[in-house]
Design a protein around this motif. Structure first.
Motif, short mmCIF file in Angstrom:
data_model
loop_
_atom_site.label_atom_id
_atom_site.label_comp_id
_atom_site.label_asym_id
_atom_site.label_seq_id
_atom_site.Cartn_x
_atom_site.Cartn_y
_atom_site.Cartn_z
N ALA A 1 4.62 23.26 9.28
CA ALA A 1 4.20 24.41 8.10
C ALA A 1 5.10 25.86 7.55
CB ALA A 1 2.89 23.82 7.37
N VAL A 2 3.83 26.49 8.90
CA VAL A 2 4.47 27.43 8.60
C VAL A 2 5.89 27.79 9.76
CG1 VAL A 2 3.45 29.60 10.17
CG2 VAL A 2 1.90 27.98 9.72
N PHE B 1 8.43 26.00 8.33
CA PHE B 1 9.13 25.56 7.28
C PHE B 1 9.43 26.99 6.13
CE2 PHE B 1 9.63 23.23 2.82
CZ PHE B 1 10.42 22.76 3.60
N PHE B 2 7.85 27.21 6.33
CA PHE B 2 7.35 28.29 5.05
C PHE B 2 8.29 29.98 5.21
CE2 PHE B 2 4.51 25.41 3.21
CZ PHE B 2 5.08 24.93 2.06
N ALA B 3 8.46 30.12 6.53
CA ALA B 3 8.36 31.03 6.93
C ALA B 3 10.05 31.34 7.60
CB ALA B 3 7.51 31.91 7.82
N GLN B 4 10.90 29.87 7.23
CA GLN B 4 11.86 29.91 8.94
C GLN B 4 12.99 31.23 8.40
OE1 GLN B 4 14.60 26.43 8.07
NE2 GLN B 4 13.79 25.90 6.27
N LYS B 5 12.95 31.00 6.52
CA LYS B 5 14.37 32.13 6.39
C LYS B 5 14.11 34.08 7.48
CE LYS B 5 16.54 34.28 2.21
NZ LYS B 5 16.51 34.56 1.45
#
Length: 300
Positions: free
Chosen positions: A280-281, A283-287
């Motif tokens: 989850a971390v 996924f939300f911070a991949q950019k």
């Protein structure tokens, strides 16, 4: 008028003949497209299928989990509730959050000033300091584990806790310092010079100018440190193995697997719960993570 009406319509331009060379070019383009996408699909399946297998097994009952079935006959969502109700699991979760969260904050806060100094300051011994940082990256933790354990356990009396793993993070991490230093090298010095002309000191320049521009690099080192602490098994095994109240999820999962060695569905459910926060971390911070890694320069 009659002549205009009787005038034949202009003939449509003749299509180019479908030559053997054109057929060969189209065939090569089609084969290239299939090869590229099939390799991508195969690589995706290589990484995704094990996770899918773990999730599907976690939703089976005790008997079906020991068979060759790939999909559950009945979806046993209660397996996850049973894992959460296991004595100690929530304590392991709390300890892991403390270790990964606090350790990440300490690492980022302590690594930023060192990386900034190595990237933007000119002082005697700068290259030697950078070489020491790089050498620390190459030093395996197993080499220094005995003197470190004697110090924390015998001198500081902190064995049976996670503090011997958390406190050193307040003094920086070699990999984080090096990665952030490489990113800061990509920031033009003209921005720093303009801030100093406006009356900013070094600390204010770091806070007001450098940090906003270095957000991708900071996000990258934060995620690297969070993932490393969340998945750390070696450290908790050395310092916290004697105290179950200080176990983390990675170390407690081994104990959980030993207690439920025939309940593969519960073991897989616990594994999913351990992996879920990291997924989850990312996924939300991949950019920000990918941007920080790709923009990191290699200037020296």
């Amino acid at each position: 008028m009659t002549q205009l009406l009787d005038k034949p319509a202009p003939a449509s331009p003749a299509k180019a003949p479908y030559t053997p060379a054109a057929r060969t070019a189209r065939r090569k383009a089609l084969l290239h497209w299939i090869a590229v996408h099939s390799l991508g699909v195969a690589a995706a399946l290589f990484f995704v299928l094990p996770f899918v297998f773990v999730v599907l097994t976690s939703l089976m009952n005790d008997q079906q989990a020991l068979t060759r079935d790939l999909t559950p006959n009945t979806w046993e969502w209660g397996n996850y509730r049973q894992v959460f109700e296991t004595p100690g699991f929530l304590i392991w979760w709390r300890n892991t959050l403390l270790y990964a969260g606090l350790g990440t904050v300490l690492t980022v806060v302590s690594s930023i000033p060192v990386a900034y100094a190595l990237a933007k300051f000119r002082f005697r011994g700068r290259k030697l300091s950078l070489m020491l940082v790089i050498s620390m990256m190459m030093l395996p933790p197993q080499v220094v584990i005995i003197p470190m354990y004697l110090f924390w356990a015998k001198q500081m009396d902190l064995s049976g806790s996670l503090w011997p793993l958390i406190i050193p993070m307040a003094f920086g991490d070699a990999f984080s310092i090096f990665l952030l230093r490489q990113f800061l090298l990509t920031i033009p010095n003209e921005y720093l010079d303009a801030a100093k002309v406006d009356g900013c000191g070094e600390f204010r320049t770091l806070i007001r100018v450098v940090l906003p521009m270095a957000k991708p690099g900071i996000a990258a080192i934060a995620l690297f440190q969070f993932f490393a602490a969340w998945n750390d098994y070696f450290g908790p095994q050395i310092y916290a193995s004697e105290n179950p109240a200080a176990w983390t999820l990675s170390y407690g999962l081994e104990s959980f697997k030993g207690a439920h060695h025939t309940n593969w569905n519960l073991t897989m459910a616990a594994t999913v719960l351990v992996m879920a926060p990291v997924i989850a971390v990312f996924f939300f911070a991949q950019k920000a993570f990918v941007e920080g890694v790709t923009l990191t320069g290699v200037k020296g």
